[in-house]
Design an enzyme around this catalytic site. Structure first.
Site, PDB file in Angstrom:
ATOM      1  N   THR A   1     -45.606  45.906 -72.254  1.00  0.00           N
ATOM      2  CA  THR A   1     -46.386  46.115 -71.043  1.00  0.00           C
ATOM      3  C   THR A   1     -45.640  47.099 -70.135  1.00  0.00           C
ATOM      4  OG1 THR A   1     -47.068  43.818 -71.228  1.00  0.00           O
ATOM      5  CG2 THR A   1     -47.455  44.897 -69.096  1.00  0.00           C
TER       6      THR A   1
ATOM      7  N   GLU B   1     -38.434  48.432 -80.145  1.00  0.00           N
ATOM      8  CA  GLU B   1     -38.443  49.817 -79.678  1.00  0.00           C
ATOM      9  C   GLU B   1     -37.282  50.592 -80.294  1.00  0.00           C
ATOM     10  OE1 GLU B   1     -38.738  47.222 -77.702  1.00  0.00           O
ATOM     11  OE2 GLU B   1     -40.552  47.456 -76.487  1.00  0.00           O
TER      12      GLU B   1
ATOM     13  N   ASN C   1     -48.211  37.276 -75.915  1.00  0.00           N
ATOM     14  CA  ASN C   1     -48.137  37.631 -74.498  1.00  0.00           C
ATOM     15  C   ASN C   1     -48.658  39.032 -74.222  1.00  0.00           C
ATOM     16  OD1 ASN C   1     -47.285  36.866 -71.823  1.00  0.00           O
ATOM     17  ND2 ASN C   1     -45.714  38.435 -72.039  1.00  0.00           N
TER      18      ASN C   1
ATOM     19  N   ARG D   1     -41.927  51.253 -65.803  1.00  0.00           N
ATOM     20  CA  ARG D   1     -41.925  49.844 -65.399  1.00  0.00           C
ATOM     21  C   ARG D   1     -40.521  49.409 -64.997  1.00  0.00           C
ATOM     22  NH1 ARG D   1     -42.788  44.813 -69.735  1.00  0.00           N
ATOM     23  NH2 ARG D   1     -41.228  43.497 -68.752  1.00  0.00           N
TER      24      ARG D   1
END
Lengths: 1201, 345
Positions: free
Chosen positions: A33, A66, A1010, A116
């Site tokens: 996210t 990642e 999630n 973020r």
């Protein structure tokens, strides 16, 4: 205005992803996210066969982390592919090592980052620049986009420029504010892309590829003699980047008319004050500048687009020569630095240019922080910065947007300042996640954005709960492109889609005088007024609102839409807001419905059409009385008897006023009290379970399976029921060992989510009417008052003495108090019953290391936490580190505990003569296997503490802080399958291999729950998931057997709904095994596409079909000479297809790709059979635990040697 | 010389009177081909269930929408697929493929719930190339307020609506539970039915003694069950101007022959094919042919209806109830051991 060009209505993520997909050949991805939608779009487009600019379908590969994505990207780049990736926050940090490599090797690449917050004292999924600032040293060029349009346009610039510059590009835009803002933009077509991306440069990149046909070596190891010089060899490339980018931007401008510069200045040509910043906040500052200019002020704003390499000459030449004072705004915090990164760059650039004589006068420069974690930044705040700049001694290193009463960094701002113009429709919608409000508003933005000459913007604020979550939609419509990158504070249309919000939320706070107020109300226009709280009435009267009601829920029920009232209220919005002509609006809504739902089928369309038609007929204006006289009041967010912190801090967050809390309200370092969820009475259920003791069979299953600890069992002495309310129910507890006790099953009516799992599992059916069970779901409103009283009384009954309970049993465990209650998890969550059970069994002595994921969100997301304490103040100590490191994090806890125990024992042995030899011996020699033993040890340790306190010697003082370590603690490492199977697997494997006494609980939902259902290595064959839209082609990894292969790891595969007793037993065995334990718990999830009220039934079928065999591998059995592996579920008796047919994750594939589905189903059946055959054989195998002395019995292998 | 097995059904020229009725066997092309190769004269495709389609569309929609756009990290939970076959598309494509790959006539079958649905899906089935359409009509009239006349009107309304919207031959498959079956049959034909299929079988609720839950069940039929259609075909033969198909209980060649003698234009089977495989068609056909040959019937047409109510000496035999038979057995030399009302040893 003319709209010859193609306009599209998209969010920032989609805008950037479209370009990346068009201009890439290999895209390596991993969900995080707020960047996940970019990867999801790219994956979906490739799955649908959408091609890139060169006519090929880009390869999309989901990696295990990642770091893995960056590695794959690196390899693909060196092998000559055009590559992209998408990420954010921690994910970006995991890419750092490869980012250095890729840049060092001068390989063109692009990554798109939805910027973020990086987790520090807390995780935050929201937007700021702390992640991108954390990689500014890696050598990647950095382009910042401040709007949805720019997110698309600068994506093109990045992909084009990297090929020419040979420096990799990081293109970023603000997480949520830009990544999730829906706006109308002009699309870039393929023709533009073809002219932007040079075929020669693409060829050149391909020709540099590693190939055995022209072999070269890359990634050599260099020594002190040459590394330095070789590193400096890249300089010419970096020197050229600014020019390359500007030329690329110029070319783009020629093709599209949209002009960008390395630094874009807006404002007075003779400005004396300038704000420098980058990202979405630029929009708010530009609006402010325009307003201040109109007032005659000399101000401007300089937007940074190319942050790295930072071109000092371009920067200085973009500033008006007249500038006297500059404020640099950074959306990040760099503690200990002389200033935040952009500030430092600006100061350096100005100083150098001034020193070089290219600047007449060095302006005053101040720096400030704003907008961390998507903190609101609006024109009023921007104005405060300009005002500060005008002061003779402006504050440096300030903050704006918060109230800092600790170190006094903050600037204050004038909340009445606005730049909103009158010709913009500003609409605010308050809805529930479940009611479809956001979907409807996204649709409205599209309808207006794509069907009219108006511009449109939609921004959506979600709360952090997964059940009963509130959404706020901020929509703007107007004649000019909308750059207002901030929330609506002055609305001319307010819609409240849930009537009960009125009692908890001031929905009209932002309503302007004369605004329209639309309320979804079960009460008609004649009667609604008397049901409004006085606060709402006053706002309506005082602000002279036009007030409308519609009973959308009734219409939705009647047309079959259930809770989705979206199309009904969307229709009302169009009818009232006057943005479009009514008839046209209806036609467009229907067209949009067809577009969105057409492929879902005629029945779905007709339901929605019917909703639209009924909406207009049943929308009524309410005559507003002259004054407000309601006797109803808004409800305070927490009751008066809540603790001070909850009342002063938590309550503000619950009420949506967390923004108003000052810095001093917060404990520094991110420490928060547990036991707070009980104060947040959300009361979201429509139906709650009501108990009929007359047919109850004392099985305790309802309490066991309740995902929210909202239905509980207590067993108590009859005398303790004295003073109970008349409605309080009980029955005799049927237990030969404890005769004469009473038992009560009680619902917490305001904490229940109404999921119905308890009723589904209740086995006690009435003999007369089978539909009546010992618990039935009944309308909450009819039972609320009574059950509130009952619940209040129930809580006064003391909990059972843990010493008298058989812990490892269903009934025993359910007599114990849950220390995990009322989480915000999805209604019917399959994970939370395990955590609740864990908290009942060992909650007073566990430390929990929780991997990032669903469980860290419902477990640790503010405002409240479900982890709580018992009457003695003991309870689970919980912490979350990261996603990838959780096993290591938990191991660290274990190491600390083990060290404390060893040190404490050593100290105690030394102090024995002083504290009493008997006590010391008793403590040091204590068995701590069961609750009575633990109780006694606690008593002894308490006595020891008293004696130590009296001693006042250095040795005693050393022992005191760790004296509680002498009571056995257990460490539980909790996380989902994304952590355990993928990103954290390396660490998990390592931790299991250490042999240390940690317990791992994997809440296995078989997808990344999630982040919205992306495939993990736990995803079963044939299931549809994101990144596996065509059905997962391979079977899931058998994590349990991998762990069992160590021999000394306790492993259990459990499913609460399949075998309650096995679950309880497995947790007890895992905890008691003095070594590593791994418990893999099948966790039903909304991402399985099931009716969550039947969650436990699905678990039973998973086991019955062999899809999820239950087993326990206990090394103790091996030590005893028995077979360590025990299969706990019966031989599969249900075909896999029958299990799969009831779950949409499988059924969807049968609808979309029937042939593949059939093939994968056959393979899944074969998987299940093979796994069972394999386990059956293993269950017959004897083995020894490595490193353990052999058991006493004869080794069967010996005779054969 | 062997008998001519050809028959006409719904205006279609069929090579013999054995037709697999609507069942899930027809969901696979290889099954259909095996049936054709075994001699099946036509194929009735499995039914397109409007209710099921709608239920599935709504359920999948509900699951896909559930909890979406509520939580900032997960605005959706499933990939948006390009194409869902929740509608009739899969059925229609299968029908088209069947039509392409089979030589025998293909009859589409439809079970609707709404007037609009019936008409819409009927057209789609026609457009997909079906040679004829069988409407599988069955409602459980459980509402005490609804009269038998209401139910009958609903049937007739539906048949005429579909009739008006499609041009291919139309068969109507009904259950036996009408107070006046003969009258209902006639009115259905008047409403536009080209043929009647007697009778459909339905899921019946059963109680699970373990869980006390009600489970729908569908047991395979048995040969004895063909006596119900046999009676009504015998009665209706010559009384309605429509094709008559017998279905339910057609297991053995003997059943088929009896039904032909009673007046069936075709005999349809499903349970027997489930039990014995698609090749069972061949053995039934062989039996019919042998019987006709042994008795020197020239053709199916010759035998068809020869033992119908109109053509037997005692027409009342078809109209009597068991009670009547008991009286008869006392008044005439009746061999009770042959009574079909008793279970066979």
């Amino acid at each position: 205005m003319s709209h010859q060009r193609t306009q599209i209505t998209v969010d920032g993520n989609e805008a950037a992803a479209r370009i990346a997909h068009k201009l890439s050949e290999v895209i390596a991805i991993y969900p995080i996210t707020p960047s996940s939608p970019m990867a999801e779009h790219a994956d979906a487009w490739s799955a649908a066969g959408k091609t890139n600019l060169w006519g090929a379908v880009p390869e999309i590969i989901e990696m295990q982390s990642e770091a893995g994505a960056a590695g794959a990207l690196h390899g693909a780049l060196l092998a000559g592919a055009l590559c992209s990736t998408f990420t954010a926050s921690q994910g970006l940090l995991l890419m750092i090592p490869n980012m250095y490599k890729i840049a060092g090797e001068l390989v063109p690449a692009v990554m798109h980052v939805a910027a973020r917050t990086v987790a520090t004292h807390a995780l935050s999924i929201f937007g700021d620049h702390s992640d991108v600032m954390g990689v500014r040293q890696t050598g990647w060029a950095m382009l910042a986009s401040s709007s949805v349009q720019a997110a698309q346009d600068l994506a093109v610039v990045a992909h084009a420029a990297t090929l020419e510059a040979r420096v990799p590009f990081l293109h970023f835009f603000d997480g949520f504010r830009t990544s999730h803002e829906v706006n109308v933009i002009e699309a870039v077509d393929d023709e533009v892309l073809r002219r932007m991306v040079s075929d020669d440069l693409v060829r050149a990149h391909r020709e540099r590829a590693l190939t055995p046909d022209r072999p070269v070596l890359r990634g050599s190891a260099q020594n002190p003699d040459v590394f330095f010089q070789a590193r400096e060899a890249v300089n010419p490339f970096y020197d050229l980047v600014p020019d390359v980018v500007q030329l690329t931007m110029d070319r783009f401008a020629e093709l599209t008319g949209r002009r960008y510069h390395l630094f874009d200045y807006t404002g007075a040509p003779d400005a004396d004050r300038v704000v420098v910043l980058m990202g979405s906040a630029v929009g708010a500052v530009q609006e402010t500048v325009r307003t201040l200019l109109a007032g005659g002020e000399k101000v401007g704003v300089l937007e940074v687009r190319l942050f790295r390499p930072f071109s000092a000459p371009a920067f200085v030449s973009s500033l008006p020569a007249t500038v006297k004072a500059v404020a640099v705004l950074d959306r990040t915090k760099e503690p200990g630095a002389p200033g935040e990164p952009l500030y430092q760059d600006v100061v350096t650039a100005l100083a150098e240019q001034a020193a070089a004589g290219r600047l007449a006068e060095m302006p005053r420069v101040i720096g400030g922080r704003y907008g961390l974690s998507s903190k609101e930044f609006n024109p009023a705040m921007a104005k405060a910065v300009f005002d500060e700049l005008a002061r003779p001694q402006p504050k440096n290193h300030f903050t704006i947007g918060i109230y800092d009463d600790v170190t006094h960094t903050s600037l204050s701002w004038d909340r009445s300042f606005t730049t909103e113009s009158d010709d913009v429709v500003r609409a605010l919608f308050f809805g529930l996640g479940a009611d479809g409000t956001v979907s409807a508003n996204k649709s409205s933005v599209k309808i207006i954005g794509e069907g009219t000459n108006l511009f449109a913007q939609g921004y959506f604020v979600y709360d952090s709960k997964k059940s009963g979550s509130m959404t706020t939609s901020h929509l703007r419509f107007g004649p000019r492109p909308i750059e207002s990158s901030y929330l609506i504070e002055r609305a001319n249309f307010v819609a409240c889609h849930q009537f009960n919000f009125l009692e908890r939320l001031d929905v009209l706070a932002a309503a302007e005088r004369g605004a329209t107020f639309l309320l979804n109300s079960p009460y008609g226009p004649e009667e609604v007024w008397d049901h409004l709280p006085i606060e709402t009435q006053r706002a309506i009267v005082e602000k002279e609102l036009r007030f409308y009601v519609i009973d959308a829920q009734r219409i939705a029920d009647e047309v079959g839409l259930g809770t989705r009232i979206n199309t009904i209220l969307q229709t009302c919005f169009f009818a009232l807001a006057g943005v479009l002509d009514r008839e046209e609006a209806i036609a467009r809504i229907k067209h949009a419905i067809e577009k969105s739902y057409g492929k879902r089928g005629q029945a779905v369309l007709e339901m929605n059409y019917a909703a639209v038609d009924r909406a207009l007929a049943e929308l009524h204006e309410v005559p507003v009385p002259a004054d407000a006289r309601s006797r109803l009041h808004m409800v305070p967010p927490v009751p008066d008897d809540a603790p001070e912190f909850v009342k002063n801090v938590t309550a503000k967050m619950i009420a949506g006023q967390g923004d108003l809390l000052p810095v001093s309200a917060f404990p520094p370092g991110g420490v928060f009290p547990t036991g707070t969820s009980k104060w947040e009475k959300r009361s979201i259920a429509h139906e709650i379970p009501i108990w009929d003791p007359s047919i109850c069979i004392d099985c305790a299953k309802c309490a066991l399976v309740c995902p929210h600890a909202a239905i509980r069992m207590k067993v108590y002495e009859p005398a303790q029921a004295e003073g109970a309310p008349g409605s309080f129910k009980h029955k005799e507890w049927r237990d030969r060992e404890r005769p004469g006790m009473w038992m009560t099953i009680q619902v917490a009516p305001d904490d229940c989510t109404g999921c119905g799992v308890c009723v589904d599992v209740c086995p006690a059916k009435s003999k007369e009417v089978v539909k009546h069970k010992s618990i039935d779901m009944l309308p909450k409103l009819e039972h609320l008052e009574e059950e509130r009283q009952n619940w209040a009384f129930f809580q006064t009954i003391p909990p059972v003495d843990r010493r008298q309970v058989k812990l490892a049993s269903i009934k025993g465990s359910q007599m114990l108090e849950p220390l995990f209650e009322f989480s915000g998890a999805c209604a019917g969550c399959g994970e939370t019953p395990y955590l609740k059970l864990l908290s009942q069994m060992f909650g007073d002595r566990i430390l929990i290391a929780n991997a990032t994921g669903c469980s860290s969100i419902y477990g640790g997301n503010l405002p409240t936490t479900p982890w709580t304490v018992d009457a003695n103040g003991r309870g689970p100590a919980w912490a979350n580190s990261l996603f990838e490191d959780n096993a290591e994090f938990g191991l660290g806890m274990r190491l600390a505990l083990d060290h404390q125990v060893a040190f404490a024992r050593e100290q105690l042995a030394k102090l024995a003569p002083e504290v009493g030899q008997d006590l010391a011996d008793a403590i040091l020699g204590a068995e701590q296997e069961d609750e009575p033993q633990l109780f006694e040890q606690r008593e002894r340790v308490a006595e020891l503490r008293r004696r130590l306190e009296a001693l006042d010697s250095p040795a005693a003082r050393n022992l005191l802080p760790i004296v509680d370590a002498l009571v056995r603690k257990s460490v539980w490492i909790v996380g989902g399958d994304g952590w355990a199977y993928d990103i954290g697997y390396g660490g998990l494997d390592h931790v299991l291999a250490t042999g240390r006494n940690v317990n791992v609980l994997v809440l296995d939902t078989q997808v990344y729950s999630n982040t919205g259902g992306q495939a993990s290595k736990a995803t079963p064959r044939g299931a549809v998931a994101k990144f596996a839209a065509a059905g997962k082609p391979v079977g899931r990894k058998d994590l349990g057997m991998i762990a069992a292969s160590y021999g000394n790891v306790y492993v259990a595969q459990i499913a609460l709904g399949a075998d309650n007793a096995q679950t309880v037993k497995a947790l007890a065995e895992a905890e008691s095994w003095d070594g590593p334990s791994l418990v893999i718990a099948y966790s039903t999830c909304i991402e399985h596409g099931i009716d969550m009220s039947t969650s436990m039934t699905h678990q039973a079928e998973a086991a019955r079909s062999g899809f999820w065999p239950l087993y326990r591998y206990d090394p103790r059995k091996a030590i005893e000479g028995a077979h360590p592996l025990q299969l706990d579920s019966p031989r599969p008796s249900l075909p896999i297809r029958e299990f799969q047919a009831k779950e949409a994750r499988f059924a969807m594939l049968a609808r979309s790709r029937p042939e593949e589905a059939a093939e994968l189903q056959a393979l899944a059946q074969a998987d299940a059979e093979e796994r069972w055959r394999f386990y059956e054989q293993l269950a017959g195998v004897e083995r020894h635990v490595p490193g353990r002395p052999e058991h006493d019995g004869a080794d069967p292998a010996e005779g054969e040697a | 010389m062997s008998a001519d097995l050809r028959t006409r059904y719904l205006g279609l020229e069929l090579r013999n009177p054995v037709v697999p009725s609507a069942s899930t066997l027809s969901s696979r092309i290889d099954n259909l081909k095996r049936m054709q190769d075994a001699g099946a004269a036509a194929i009735v495709m499995q039914s397109l269930f409007e209710e099921q389609i709608e239920h599935e569309q709504i359920e999948i929609h509900r699951v896909l929408e559930h909890a979406t756009e509520s939580f900032p990290e997960a605005l959706s939970f499933f990939p948006e697929l390009e194409d869902y076959n929740t509608g009739p598309d899969a059925y229609l494509r299968h029908l088209e493929q069947t039509k392409r790959e089979l030589e025998v006539p293909v009859i589409g079958s439809l079970n609707g719930t709404s007037r609009g649905g019936w008409v819409r899906y009927a057209r789609l089935i026609q457009d997909a190339g079906a040679d004829a359409l069988e409407l599988n009509v069955y409602v459980v009239a459980s509402d005490p307020e609804v009269t038998s006349a209401d139910v009958e009107a609903q049937y007739l309304d539906l048949v005429s609506a579909v009739r008006a919207s499609v041009s291919i031959p139309l068969a109507v498959k009904i259950g036996p539970f009408f107070s006046s079956m003969a009258n209902m049959a006639r009115r259905l034909v008047e409403a536009g039915a080209d043929g009647l299929v007697l009778f459909n079988r339905f899921y019946q609720p059963d109680i699970d003694l373990e869980t006390l839950e009600v489970d729908p069940t569908l047991h395979l039929s048995s040969s004895e069950e063909c006596l119900l259609p046999l009676r009504w075909i015998a009665i209706l033969r010559g009384r309605v101007q429509a094709s008559l198909a017998a279905t339910t209980g057609v297991h053995r060649w003997e059943d088929a022959v009896k039904l032909i003698l009673a007046g069936a234009d075709v005999t349809m089977m499903a349970s027997a094919l489930f039990r014995n495989g698609p090749e069972h068609v061949a053995s039934v056909l062989a039996g019919i042919e042998r019987w006709l040959d042994e008795r020197e019937y020239a053709s199916v047409e010759q035998a068809k209806g020869s033992v119908s109510q109109a053509n037997v000496a005692d027409p009342m035999a078809y109209a009597r109830s068991n009670y009547m038979q008991m009286i008869v057995s006392y008044t005439s030399p009746y061999d009770w051991r042959q009574s079909p009302a008793e279970p066979r040893a």
